[in-house]
Design an enzyme around this catalytic site. Structure first.
Site, mmCIF file in Angstrom:
data_model
loop_
_atom_site.group_PDB
_atom_site.id
_atom_site.type_symbol
_atom_site.label_atom_id
_atom_site.label_comp_id
_atom_site.label_asym_id
_atom_site.label_seq_id
_atom_site.Cartn_x
_atom_site.Cartn_y
_atom_site.Cartn_z
ATOM 1 N N GLU A 87 0.875 -1.224 -0.125
ATOM 2 C CA GLU A 87 0.049 0.049 0.011
ATOM 3 C C GLU A 87 0.944 1.214 -0.073
ATOM 4 O O GLU A 87 0.486 2.186 -0.629
ATOM 5 C CB GLU A 87 -0.744 -0.093 1.388
ATOM 6 C CG GLU A 87 -1.978 -1.199 1.396
ATOM 7 C CD GLU A 87 -1.397 -2.144 2.034
ATOM 8 O OE1 GLU A 87 -0.121 -2.546 1.681
ATOM 9 O OE2 GLU A 87 -2.202 -2.864 2.512
ATOM 10 N N LEU A 88 2.069 1.398 0.754
ATOM 11 C CA LEU A 88 2.797 2.202 0.744
ATOM 12 C C LEU A 88 3.399 2.670 -0.442
ATOM 13 O O LEU A 88 3.460 3.956 -0.956
ATOM 14 C CB LEU A 88 3.838 2.246 2.050
ATOM 15 C CG LEU A 88 4.744 3.580 2.205
ATOM 16 C CD1 LEU A 88 3.871 4.893 2.636
ATOM 17 C CD2 LEU A 88 5.598 3.317 3.129
ATOM 18 N N LYS A 89 3.878 1.698 -1.007
ATOM 19 C CA LYS A 89 4.588 2.106 -2.551
ATOM 20 C C LYS A 89 3.407 2.693 -3.418
ATOM 21 O O LYS A 89 3.819 3.701 -4.121
ATOM 22 C CB LYS A 89 5.009 0.487 -3.000
ATOM 23 C CG LYS A 89 5.431 0.700 -4.420
ATOM 24 C CD LYS A 89 5.072 -0.668 -5.112
ATOM 25 C CE LYS A 89 5.597 -0.593 -6.637
ATOM 26 N NZ LYS A 89 6.977 -0.134 -6.843
ATOM 27 N N LYS A 147 23.549 0.298 0.229
ATOM 28 C CA LYS A 147 23.292 -0.812 0.977
ATOM 29 C C LYS A 147 23.197 -0.533 2.764
ATOM 30 O O LYS A 147 24.289 -0.332 3.178
ATOM 31 C CB LYS A 147 24.051 -2.037 0.636
ATOM 32 C CG LYS A 147 23.246 -2.499 -0.604
ATOM 33 C CD LYS A 147 24.191 -3.763 -1.149
ATOM 34 C CE LYS A 147 23.349 -4.259 -2.236
ATOM 35 N NZ LYS A 147 22.185 -5.012 -1.870
ATOM 36 N N ILE A 161 25.184 -5.662 -23.240
ATOM 37 C CA ILE A 161 25.186 -6.570 -22.278
ATOM 38 C C ILE A 161 24.031 -7.462 -22.166
ATOM 39 O O ILE A 161 24.043 -8.360 -21.233
ATOM 40 C CB ILE A 161 25.183 -5.361 -20.947
ATOM 41 C CG1 ILE A 161 26.251 -4.418 -20.920
ATOM 42 C CG2 ILE A 161 25.336 -6.402 -19.688
ATOM 43 C CD1 ILE A 161 27.691 -4.784 -21.137
ATOM 44 N N GLY A 162 23.042 -7.424 -22.701
ATOM 45 C CA GLY A 162 22.130 -8.555 -23.012
ATOM 46 C C GLY A 162 20.597 -8.104 -23.234
ATOM 47 O O GLY A 162 19.969 -8.304 -24.246
ATOM 48 N N TRP A 221 20.169 -12.915 -4.759
ATOM 49 C CA TRP A 221 18.965 -12.377 -4.752
ATOM 50 C C TRP A 221 17.695 -13.363 -4.783
ATOM 51 O O TRP A 221 16.627 -13.022 -5.177
ATOM 52 C CB TRP A 221 18.933 -11.837 -6.512
ATOM 53 C CG TRP A 221 19.634 -10.594 -6.371
ATOM 54 C CD1 TRP A 221 20.251 -9.838 -5.394
ATOM 55 C CD2 TRP A 221 20.053 -9.696 -7.563
ATOM 56 N NE1 TRP A 221 20.773 -8.848 -5.898
ATOM 57 C CE2 TRP A 221 20.993 -8.854 -7.389
ATOM 58 C CE3 TRP A 221 19.790 -10.066 -8.943
ATOM 59 C CZ2 TRP A 221 21.538 -7.848 -8.233
ATOM 60 C CZ3 TRP A 221 20.294 -9.124 -10.080
ATOM 61 C CH2 TRP A 221 21.233 -8.091 -9.472
ATOM 62 N N CYS A 238 28.237 -5.007 -12.426
ATOM 63 C CA CYS A 238 27.673 -3.648 -12.394
ATOM 64 C C CYS A 238 27.464 -2.989 -11.294
ATOM 65 O O CYS A 238 26.441 -2.720 -10.638
ATOM 66 C CB CYS A 238 26.468 -3.333 -13.503
ATOM 67 S SG CYS A 238 25.100 -4.419 -12.889
ATOM 68 N N HIS A 278 21.763 4.375 -16.950
ATOM 69 C CA HIS A 278 20.632 4.816 -16.161
ATOM 70 C C HIS A 278 20.136 6.281 -16.549
ATOM 71 O O HIS A 278 19.305 6.722 -15.862
ATOM 72 C CB HIS A 278 21.433 5.015 -14.714
ATOM 73 C CG HIS A 278 21.870 3.437 -14.315
ATOM 74 N ND1 HIS A 278 23.242 3.174 -14.186
ATOM 75 C CD2 HIS A 278 21.082 2.514 -13.777
ATOM 76 C CE1 HIS A 278 23.214 2.001 -13.714
ATOM 77 N NE2 HIS A 278 22.214 1.489 -13.523
HETATM 78 N N1 GLN Z 1 21.913 -9.299 -19.044
HETATM 79 C C1 GLN Z 1 21.380 -8.540 -18.169
HETATM 80 C C2 GLN Z 1 20.748 -7.417 -18.758
HETATM 81 O O1 GLN Z 1 21.128 -7.068 -19.812
HETATM 82 C C3 GLN Z 1 22.379 -7.854 -17.016
HETATM 83 C C4 GLN Z 1 21.522 -7.217 -16.236
HETATM 84 C C5 GLN Z 1 22.256 -6.490 -14.893
HETATM 85 O O2 GLN Z 1 23.515 -6.639 -15.018
HETATM 86 N N2 GLN Z 1 21.820 -6.124 -13.843
HETATM 87 O O3 GLN Z 1 19.688 -6.954 -18.382
HETATM 88 ZN ZN ZN Z 2 24.654 -4.723 -15.161
#
Ligand code: GLN
Ligand code: ZN
Length: 764
Positions: free
Chosen positions: A17-19, A121, A440-441, A570, A652, A703
């Protein structure tokens, strides 16, 4: 009689709810009164759920972050917001995220657009706090308004309130001196405000205050240990009682220090520091309370209550009234209520406890200690049955997996030949230019992808329809990459909702909750999958998708996997065996996938280890042990391939200088890392450490919506080439592109490919 209490309750709400309330407010879709009312409603509800306890926490609720709230209580606002208009909550949001609600346009010119506070963190959890900022000039100023208001609310509701504050040393330790001044020099000024705070608590009738000093479980410099003594001596003339709370680890050399401080009680995390409980009981002065964190506040498994009573009972006899019991730490790190999980497999559900169920466990323990086990015979029997069933379940124990684990030997983690020899074979096979380009993917998660996924989930789209939609997206990203002229292509990850969940869903030994959300920062929550049993891979997970992508192009297609350490870090992980064992099991499963990809003709395979650093223990002395099994797990996963198959990994996070040797030890042929934000500063690590293999320092900050220019990318790569021989450099973004839009990605990658061409021509 033992006393029961809780260190903190999750604030986000059982249904987040807060989110949703926060996001509505930030978008300007709801009023400030609605948000304030929601906060009050959540607090009231959460206190009601804690009614059975002798003390419930007050002040643990925060709209954004409890460390940020503490900064406001102490009057320590970053300079950039000090002249702001608007009220405190809006200013708190400005400090946290650079802006408050969208509707608040009247302050756009003066109070808007400020830089967001740094976030990091909270110890070794996945919760992120807003870093307090200091300079040598920092002054503190008590603002009791938030705590006073929440205490009044609590009192009106008949809550037995125990306010919770971050202690002065932990507060300083968590913060950052912007001018590199000595933070400890601020302690005298800070203590004056803490003393005033305690007097205010006394004035409003508070008996106990919980003062959190989790840094006591880390290795402290002598100056910090001395500062503890000085600071807490400064509390001697107070009229409230202090419960000093430590959690997340063992106190070790700080145990004597903590037991000797002039406080009225000490809380120890008995999940991580069981052995220290008895020691503390002997060392504490005879008037002090010992609070034992006997229920794991960070994991989601039922506690073995009978076993816990076996060691608690003698302690209760010894300490009598002086024994308190609680969860090991704030329940912030677990979801609220298991009751909503109706879709979760009933057997697995019977093994779990979320926040509310953990508080029930505290109650059962207390009743058993106070009135005898007979008083809770039914509860204890039910608990024993669940614990026994979990221990014996064939779904948890898979002899085939255990046998494979026993067969792991040193060879498994070794490539056939060393990097130099492999590199030559890979170059002959792949025939890549200098400064090869790749990504990166992931490619943008478009509206079409999201729509197809939700239709599929709702049953509005059948399996074949969903597959076709994902294939279309894969084809689109392959065509775009060919047009861009990238050298090593990716399939784009359209079919993946999340890089861990996607694999968890296909592995045996994993379960998924529906509402198991945990706050990560502000309004952002994560729902970690539950690793409950021995891990195995019933069938190939990615080969079809990657094979399809490869069939569309003559360029090399990079297979894309998540590594074992990241999957582990994770997830909520089973507590009945060491984490390393679960990690090795994941390693064997992903290794099979790597080998299947290779068999299918995929010659470049990336294994992401974005979360490798997150698993580092709080104490540096334990880093080596963690890195040993984490690196070995990666090696087992990656290194079964032949010399001419090229292994990539990706990480990353910023600081990796201190673990660079371990990263090199993973022996991936290529590593891609995030670096563009720090202007390649991260590569400082390479001044002292000669990284032996290939490296792709990120040149595009994914980002940000900004498009990096060709010149900027060339400059960044030239900086990199000062540290790493050019023939071992790759050109790539910082991370995956799934949060970006195609309209941003295409110009950015166009510039990246052009930059690579410039670099090649300069090299000639
Ligand atoms: N292969 C993932 C992507 O490109 C890597 C994501 C990540 O490093 N958090 O989304
Ligand atoms: Zn990454």
């Amino acid at each position: 009689m033992v006393t029961t209490h809780n260190l903190g309750f999750p604030r986000i709400g059982a249904k987040r709810e807060l989110k949703f309330g926060l996001e509505r407010y930030w978008k300007g879709e709801s009023s400030r009164d609605e948000l304030t009312a929601l906060g009050a409603e959540l607090r009231a509800r959460h206190w009601a759920s804690q009614r059975a306890l002798d003390f419930a926490p007050v002040g643990d609720f925060a709209f954004y972050d409890h460390v940020l709230d503490m900064s406001f209580t102490l009057g320590n606002l970053p300079e950039r917001v000090q002249g702001f208009h608007g009220d405190k909550l809006d200013n708190a949001f400005r400090v946290a995220r650079g802006r408050s609600a969208a509707g608040e346009q009247d302050h756009a010119g003066c109070c808007g657009g400020v830089a967001a506070g740094e976030m990091t963190k909270w110890f070794d959890t996945n919760y992120h706090y807003i870093v307090p900022e200091f300079t040598a000039q920092t002054q503190f100023n008590l603002d009791f308004s938030r705590l006073s208001a929440q205490l009044k609310e609590a009192q009106a509701q008949g809550v037995k309130a125990k306010p919770v504050i971050v202690g002065p040393l932990t507060y300083l330790w968590l913060g950052k001196a912007k001018d590199d001044s000595d933070k400890l020099a601020l302690l005298p000024r800070l203590m004056a405000v803490y003393r005033a705070l305690l007097s205010h608590f006394n004035a409003v009738g508070v008996e106990w205050v919980q003062i959190d000093e989790p840094i006591l479980v880390t290795e402290l410099e002598p100056a910090w240990r001395e500062a503890f003594v000085r600071a807490y001596e400064g509390f001697e003339e107070r009229s409230v009682k202090l419960l000093l709370a430590t959690y997340f680890g063992e106190l070790k050399e700080n145990l004597d220090l903590a037991c000797g401080l002039p406080v009225d009680g000490l809380h120890i995390d008995a999940i991580n520091a069981r052995e220290e409980v008895a020691l503390a009981a002997q060392t504490l002065p005879p008037t002090s309370v010992l609070s034992v964190g006997a229920i794991n506040g960070r994991n989601i498994w039922k506690t073995d209550l009978n076993a816990t009573l076996d060691w608690l009972a003698p302690l209760a006899r010894e300490l009598g009234e002086r024994l308190w019991i609680a969860p090991s730490c704030s329940l912030l790190h677990v979801p609220v209520d298991l009751a909503g999980e109706i879709k979760l497999d009933a057997e697995i559900r019977s093994w779990l406890a979320f926040a509310l169920q953990k508080l029930d466990e505290v109650q059962v323990l207390a009743t058993a200690l106070n009135a005898g086990r007979d008083a809770v015979a039914a509860e204890l029997a039910a608990n024993a049955a669940a614990i026994g069933a979990r221990r014996r379940s064939p779904r948890v124990n898979n002899p085939v997996v255990q046998a494979a684990l026993a067969r792991i030997d040193a060879k498994l983690g070794h490539r056939q030949h060393a990097y130099a020899e492999r590199a030559a074979k890979q170059a002959a096979l792949l025939n890549l230019p200098a400064y090869p380009t790749t990504t990166i993917g992931s490619f943008p998660q478009t509206g079409e992808i999201r729509q197809a996924r939700s239709q599929y989930k709702r049953g509005a789209l059948d399996h074949a329809g969903y597959q076709a939609a994902m294939r279309a997206e894969i084809e689109r990203s392959v065509r775009e990459q060919e047009k861009l002229g990238l050298d090593v292509l990716v399939h784009g990850e359209a079919e993946r909702n999340d890089m861990v969940e996607y694999f968890g869903e296909q592995l045996d030994g994993y379960a998924f909750s529906e509402f198991g959300w945990v706050q990560s920062y502000g309004s952002r929550c994560v729902k970690p999958p539950i690793l409950f049993g021995d891990i195995s891979r019933p069938k190939a997970m990615t080969v079809e998708w990657i094979g399809y992508a490869q069939s569309l192009t003559n360029k090399p297609m990079k297979g894309m996997l998540t590594g074992p350490v990241t999957i582990l870090n994770w997830s909520f992980v089973r507590d009945d065996q060491p984490r390393s064992v679960s990690c090795y099991q994941l390693a064997l499963a992903i290794r099979d996938e790597v080998l299947d990809l290779e068999k299918a003709g995929v010659r470049v395979i990336q294994i992401d280890e974005a979360a490798l650093r997150e698993g580092l223990p709080l104490r540096r002395a334990q880093w080596g042990e963690y890195l040993r099994w984490a690196v070995e797990s990666f090696r087992i996963t990656a290194n079964g391939v032949s010399d001419d198959t090229q292994i990539h990994t990706h990480m990353c996070y910023s600081e990796f200088n201190d673990i660079i040797a371990s990263i090199a030890d993973m022996d991936a042929d290529v590593i891609t890392i995030e670096t563009s934000r720090s202007d390649m500063e991260l590569l400082d690590a390479f001044d002292h450490f000669k990284y032996p293999n290939e490296i792709g320092p990120g040149v595009y900050d994914i980002h940000s919506p900004n498009i990096p220019t060709q010149e900027h990318i060339v400059q960044l790569m030239q900086k990199a080439a000062e540290r790493i021989p050019a023939q071992r450099l790759w050109v790539n973004p910082d991370c995956g592109l799934k949060t970006r839009q195609w309209a941003e990605v295409i110009p950015a990658l166009t510039n990246m490919v052009a930059a690579a061409k410039t670099l090649r021509s300069q090299a000639r």
